[in-house]
Motif scaffolding. Structure first.
Motif, short mmCIF file in Angstrom:
data_model
loop_
_atom_site.label_atom_id
_atom_site.label_comp_id
_atom_site.label_asym_id
_atom_site.label_seq_id
_atom_site.Cartn_x
_atom_site.Cartn_y
_atom_site.Cartn_z
N PRO A 88 0.81 -1.22 0.00
CA PRO A 88 0.00 0.00 0.00
C PRO A 88 0.84 1.27 0.00
O PRO A 88 0.45 2.27 -0.60
CB PRO A 88 -0.82 -0.13 1.29
N SER A 89 1.99 1.24 0.68
CA SER A 89 2.82 2.45 0.74
C SER A 89 3.34 2.82 -0.64
O SER A 89 3.30 3.99 -1.05
CB SER A 89 3.99 2.23 1.70
N THR A 90 3.82 1.82 -1.40
CA THR A 90 4.33 2.09 -2.74
C THR A 90 3.22 2.53 -3.68
O THR A 90 3.37 3.49 -4.44
CB THR A 90 5.02 0.85 -3.31
N LEU A 91 2.08 1.85 -3.63
CA LEU A 91 0.98 2.18 -4.52
C LEU A 91 0.35 3.52 -4.19
O LEU A 91 -0.09 4.24 -5.09
CB LEU A 91 -0.08 1.07 -4.46
N SER A 92 0.31 3.90 -2.91
CA SER A 92 -0.22 5.22 -2.56
C SER A 92 0.70 6.31 -3.08
O SER A 92 0.24 7.38 -3.50
CB SER A 92 -0.38 5.35 -1.04
N PHE A 93 2.00 6.03 -3.09
CA PHE A 93 2.94 6.99 -3.67
C PHE A 93 2.72 7.12 -5.17
O PHE A 93 2.73 8.21 -5.72
CB PHE A 93 4.38 6.57 -3.38
N VAL A 94 2.49 5.99 -5.84
CA VAL A 94 2.22 6.01 -7.28
C VAL A 94 0.96 6.82 -7.56
O VAL A 94 0.92 7.65 -8.48
CB VAL A 94 2.09 4.58 -7.82
N GLY A 95 -0.07 6.58 -6.76
CA GLY A 95 -1.32 7.32 -6.96
C GLY A 95 -1.16 8.81 -6.74
O GLY A 95 -1.83 9.63 -7.39
N SER A 96 -0.27 9.19 -5.83
CA SER A 96 -0.07 10.60 -5.53
C SER A 96 0.75 11.31 -6.61
O SER A 96 0.84 12.54 -6.60
CB SER A 96 0.64 10.76 -4.19
N LEU A 97 1.34 10.56 -7.55
CA LEU A 97 2.14 11.20 -8.59
C LEU A 97 1.30 12.11 -9.49
O LEU A 97 1.82 13.08 -10.04
CB LEU A 97 2.83 10.13 -9.44
N THR A 98 0.00 11.81 -9.62
CA THR A 98 -0.87 12.67 -10.43
C THR A 98 -0.88 14.08 -9.87
O THR A 98 -0.58 15.06 -10.56
CB THR A 98 -2.30 12.11 -10.47
N THR A 99 -1.24 14.21 -8.60
CA THR A 99 -1.27 15.53 -7.97
C THR A 99 0.14 16.08 -7.83
O THR A 99 0.35 17.30 -7.89
CB THR A 99 -1.94 15.45 -6.60
N GLY A 100 1.12 15.19 -7.64
CA GLY A 100 2.49 15.64 -7.49
C GLY A 100 3.00 16.34 -8.74
O GLY A 100 3.62 17.40 -8.69
N PHE A 101 2.72 15.73 -9.93
CA PHE A 101 3.19 16.33 -11.17
C PHE A 101 2.37 17.56 -11.55
O PHE A 101 2.88 18.49 -12.17
CB PHE A 101 3.16 15.30 -12.30
N ILE A 102 1.08 17.57 -11.19
CA ILE A 102 0.30 18.79 -11.38
C ILE A 102 0.93 19.92 -10.60
O ILE A 102 1.05 21.05 -11.07
CB ILE A 102 -1.17 18.57 -10.95
N SER A 103 1.37 19.62 -9.38
CA SER A 103 2.02 20.63 -8.54
C SER A 103 3.37 21.02 -9.11
O SER A 103 3.70 22.20 -9.22
CB SER A 103 2.19 20.08 -7.11
N PHE A 104 4.17 20.02 -9.48
CA PHE A 104 5.53 20.27 -9.94
C PHE A 104 5.54 21.10 -11.22
O PHE A 104 6.42 21.95 -11.43
CB PHE A 104 6.24 18.93 -10.17
#
Length: 406
Positions: A88-104
């Motif tokens: 779950p920790s790895t997959l939650s990080f993968v899921g957060s990449l959407t908002t992360g790249f929107i931010s970046f």
């Protein structure tokens, strides 16, 4: 005599120094005043409707997919964990990449809007959040909060419906084809919506990053509010399916809980959009962050049945949705609609990805029962509380009157 001469020279030196500092600061102050004045002029001519409602509907369609799908990641995550793909920790990080790249890429996105224009930017990437944040402010002033509330409510309703759709697709076709089907539908509906988005006035050419904004303490603190406040926002929708599994409930129940969360979020965005226009966006932002913090810290840890969990989902969903619909209105009203693209891009770039999955893994993982989720829950709640305190500081710095519309 010498003392008098020295005093006169010292006074003259101080006057020269002050004059030089004023000359150095004048371009900055003139620039800020000119942008704010331009914002007031443009806002005074906002049609408060007309084609603006086409813009609102089109942006809501885009928000349906890029926000709604992001909030459904927990369903995909639970399915992938069940199939043993990863933790779950790895997959939650993968899921957060959407908002992360929107931010970046937020600042780059702001630059594209100024170079290419609204419509080409929207067509280039139908999930570009900058188009949604910038364009409505050109068409609305009095109803700006309501406009953003409707737009981001599209993300909430999208998340609610997509939750059931994703669960059904995964059960029938598997995760791989679920991704493909959602991608095709996103393109089929998002591209036409992006075509209808256009500028009312040309986007003002500004610097890529206006570092002078950080001279305003309110902007610096709002930057931190965006950075800290976003961390807990995706924790409930990402982890509710795993949490319901830890309570012994079926995966379909998890999908229903996420759908309920997203529906409550849509309602919260509409409500907060309305209150932005009535009691003020800063007041609304403080209230939504406080409600989010209290619901996470008080309700979620004791939600051991479907009934209590439903109460948490409704309350937190309403508060959660308010953050997204109020931030563009706060930025536009405080710093001027003419610089929304730059100021919002800088603020969004501070948003981070949730790390609650790693805390969950350190606490025993999703298979260790509902108690293993508590450290991650308290982490999310404390971050929301910290953002609340910072937002309250900005509110009090703007005015100490508790009943003033801000």
């Amino acid at each position: 005599m010498a003392t008098t001469t020295t005093a006169i020279e010292l006074q003259h030196g101080q006057s020269s120094l002050e004059a030089r500092q004023n000359r150095e600061n004048a371009p900055i102050l003139d620039s800020v005043d000119s942008i704010l004045e331009a914002s007031r002029m443009e806002d005074s001519q906002a049609p408060e409707g007309g084609y603006g409602w086409v813009i609102v509907f089109s942006c809501a369609v885009l928000c349906w997919w890029f926000v709604g799908t992001s909030y459904c990641w927990g369903i995909l995550q639970a399915a992938l964990v069940e199939r043993g793909l990863s933790s779950p920790s790895t997959l939650s990080f993968v899921g957060s990449l959407t908002t992360g790249f929107i931010s970046f890429l937020a600042i780059v996105n702001a630059r594209l809007i100024r170079k290419l224009g609204i419509r080409p930017t929207a067509l280039t990437g139908i999930g570009l959040i900058g188009v949604i944040n910038v364009t409505p402010s050109q068409y609305f002033k009095v109803k700006r909060g309501l406009a953003y509330g409707i737009i981001y409510a599209g993300g909430g309703f999208g998340g609610a419906i997509n939750s059931f759709a994703l669960d059904a697709l995964i059960q029938r076709l598997g995760p791989v084809w679920a991704f493909r089907v959602m991608g095709v539908i996103t393109l089929a509906t998002g591209l036409p919506a992006a075509w209808f988005i256009k500028e009312r006035i040309p986007t003002r050419p500004n610097a890529l990053v206006e570092w002078g904004l950080f001279r305003d303490a309110r902007f610096s603190i709002l930057y931190l509010v965006g950075a800290i406040g976003t961390f807990p926002l995706f924790v409930p929708p990402f982890f509710l399916p795993l949490y319901t599994n830890s309570l012994g409930l079926a995966s379909s129940t998890g999908a229903g809980v996420v759908a309920g969360f997203n529906f409550a979020s849509a309602v919260g965005r509409l409500i907060c959009g309305y209150f932005c226009d009535t009691i003020g966006p800063l007041n609304t932002l403080c209230a939504s962050l406080l409600l989010s913090a209290v619901s996470i810290l008080v309700l979620w840890p004791v939600s051991q049945s479907l009934g209590s969990l439903a109460a948490f989902v409704i309350i937190n969903g309403v508060a959660n949705g308010g953050f997204f619909s109020t931030m563009p209105t706060v930025i536009g009203n405080v710093f001027g609609s003419a610089r929304v693209s730059v100021a919002m891009g800088m603020t969004v770039t501070g948003w981070g990805a949730p790390i609650a999955g790693y805390i969950l893994g350190a606490s025993g993982g999703a298979d260790a029962g509902s108690d293993a989720f508590r450290p991650a829950i308290f982490y999310a709640g404390s971050m929301a509380l910290g953002a609340t305190i910072l937002a309250a500081f900005v509110r009090l710095k703007s005015s100490k009157s508790m009943f003033k519309r801000l």
